[in-house]
Scaffold this active site. Sequence first.
Site: not given
Ligand code: NI
Length: 169
Positions: A51, A136
């Site tokens: 991310q 995650e």
């Molecule tokens: Ni996420």
Amino acid sequence: MARLEILRYPDPRLREVAEPVAAVTPEIQRLVEDMAETMYDAPGVGLAATQVGVKLRIFVIDIADEDEPSNLLVFINPELLEREGTQIWNEGCLSFPGVAEEVKRAEHVRVRALDAQGQPFELEAEGLLAVAIQHENDHLDGVLMVDKLSALKRKLIGRKLAKQASASP
Ligand code: NI
């Protein structure tokens, strides 16, 4: 420490598959600290390296409530060893600002990983922690929460985020 830029859907880098960390070096530890700072600043309960545009198998989680002491969990090269049962949680994601959708996940997981010192550990989790670990861990394989939703929902979310991106300066 530094705050990192969080990639937003549909950034193609969110679809990349992360590589295992070869060794937990001081550089990796600095990255982990920066990821934690970025997560707390957002604020969010989890953040994966993909991310922030880093293709490494690392994520951080802290599900402590605001009135509880922080409890940072660091997962390097995580492996999900067991998944049992099912639960549905209203999930959010820092790469999908303003989006919350019900996603079906395993109720209980067992995970093995290295911690921030490079030491192996195993953890059993249920409820929100189990959800966060699965969410995650998916990021490390380029899998996003929208992939668990219907095509229509995915389209609506894509449109909403495109509108947000064009509205922000
Ligand atoms: Ni996420």
